[in-house]
Design a protein around this motif. Sequence first.
Motif, PDB file in Angstrom:
ATOM      1  N   ARG A 129      82.961  42.127  35.703  1.00  0.00           N
ATOM      2  CA  ARG A 129      82.155  42.036  34.470  1.00  0.00           C
ATOM      3  C   ARG A 129      80.669  41.949  34.799  1.00  0.00           C
ATOM      4  NH1 ARG A 129      86.606  38.682  32.443  1.00  0.00           N
ATOM      5  NH2 ARG A 129      85.514  36.828  33.182  1.00  0.00           N
ATOM      6  N   GLN A 130      80.334  41.215  35.850  1.00  0.00           N
ATOM      7  CA  GLN A 130      78.928  41.107  36.257  1.00  0.00           C
ATOM      8  C   GLN A 130      78.380  42.471  36.674  1.00  0.00           C
ATOM      9  OE1 GLN A 130      78.226  38.081  39.247  1.00  0.00           O
ATOM     10  NE2 GLN A 130      76.365  39.080  39.949  1.00  0.00           N
ATOM     11  N   ARG A 131      79.161  43.197  37.449  1.00  0.00           N
ATOM     12  CA  ARG A 131      78.720  44.529  37.866  1.00  0.00           C
ATOM     13  C   ARG A 131      78.634  45.479  36.678  1.00  0.00           C
ATOM     14  NH1 ARG A 131      82.108  45.393  43.527  1.00  0.00           N
ATOM     15  NH2 ARG A 131      80.734  44.091  44.836  1.00  0.00           N
ATOM     16  N   ALA A 132      79.586  45.369  35.760  1.00  0.00           N
ATOM     17  CA  ALA A 132      79.548  46.228  34.575  1.00  0.00           C
ATOM     18  C   ALA A 132      78.278  45.992  33.770  1.00  0.00           C
ATOM     19  CB  ALA A 132      80.776  45.963  33.709  1.00  0.00           C
ATOM     20  N   TRP A 191      84.970  49.968  30.679  1.00  0.00           N
ATOM     21  CA  TRP A 191      85.815  50.365  31.799  1.00  0.00           C
ATOM     22  C   TRP A 191      86.637  49.189  32.323  1.00  0.00           C
ATOM     23  CZ3 TRP A 191      81.278  52.881  34.975  1.00  0.00           C
ATOM     24  CH2 TRP A 191      80.831  54.026  34.310  1.00  0.00           C
ATOM     25  N   VAL A 192      86.006  48.020  32.397  1.00  0.00           N
ATOM     26  CA  VAL A 192      86.695  46.846  32.941  1.00  0.00           C
ATOM     27  C   VAL A 192      87.983  46.573  32.169  1.00  0.00           C
ATOM     28  CG1 VAL A 192      86.519  44.361  33.337  1.00  0.00           C
ATOM     29  CG2 VAL A 192      84.554  45.833  33.815  1.00  0.00           C
ATOM     30  N   HIS A 193      87.931  46.730  30.861  1.00  0.00           N
ATOM     31  CA  HIS A 193      89.094  46.446  30.023  1.00  0.00           C
ATOM     32  C   HIS A 193      90.067  47.626  29.958  1.00  0.00           C
ATOM     33  CE1 HIS A 193      87.213  42.734  28.711  1.00  0.00           C
ATOM     34  NE2 HIS A 193      86.117  43.407  28.429  1.00  0.00           N
ATOM     35  N   ALA A 194      89.552  48.838  30.166  1.00  0.00           N
ATOM     36  CA  ALA A 194      90.378  50.026  29.960  1.00  0.00           C
ATOM     37  C   ALA A 194      91.131  50.481  31.202  1.00  0.00           C
ATOM     38  CB  ALA A 194      89.513  51.178  29.439  1.00  0.00           C
TER      39      ALA A 194
END
Length: 263
Positions: A231-234, A248-251
């Motif tokens: 999440r931090q990188r996103a 993207w993190v969730h998908a």
Amino acid sequence: MRIPRSPKADRHVLPDVSLSEEDGVRHLHLDSPWIQGSMRIAKPLDIELEYVQRMMAWLLFVDPDEVPQLHAMQLGLGAGALTKFCHKRLGMRTTVIELNPQVVAACMRWFRLPDNDDRLQVLVADAAQAVQDIDWHGEVDALQVDLYDHEAAGPVLDGAAFYADCHAMLADNGCMTVNLFGRHASFSRNMDNIASAFGSEHLQFFKPTREGNTVVLARKNPVAVERPLLRQRAEAIEARWKLPARLWVHALQRWQPVEAGGN
């Protein structure tokens, strides 16, 4: 609008390139209505298509500050969106393998593809042969594979040997992203062949876009990244490069191969 055929091109193999424009977006076609790439004319360095944005999801697995030191390679130029983004926005060393010289000419004239320089190399070559070149082995950090013919029905290179060569091209922490059609008969075969090269536990994928494009991520030697760091990188990716990385993190999903004999 058509681009004149290169005299070196094989008339029986390589399709003609044509363009269309709609609502401020320019599209690339190869002798068919199917869109092979797009560019918003007012924002030529942005990535217009959703599936092409997802081809950048490998960014989640590297430190954003290290990105300019990495090497990106595209197999298939399309309309040059990934190439321009990696070269111009990310500041990466970028290499492209494109079979059709008309596509290169069209991208330079109509899609703002820059000339080759010390960080950009666009090569007119066959990807099937390029991935076997040992000079590339272990040299590519982000390998982006989008190889479709003019009918855009399925990848033109999708065998187990091809994906094994792609695996060999990657650096230790490298990632391959591949555009597949999730609703096409070749999807399961491609996933099996990618898994045979990378290991099914190393594969992640997005559900198909509305158009049916499924982007697959295959990491060579993945290091576990905890969700808070993802999440931090996103957030950093969105702030720096305006890509929808938090989605993207969730998908992203893990690939679960179908067991032989299962229903």
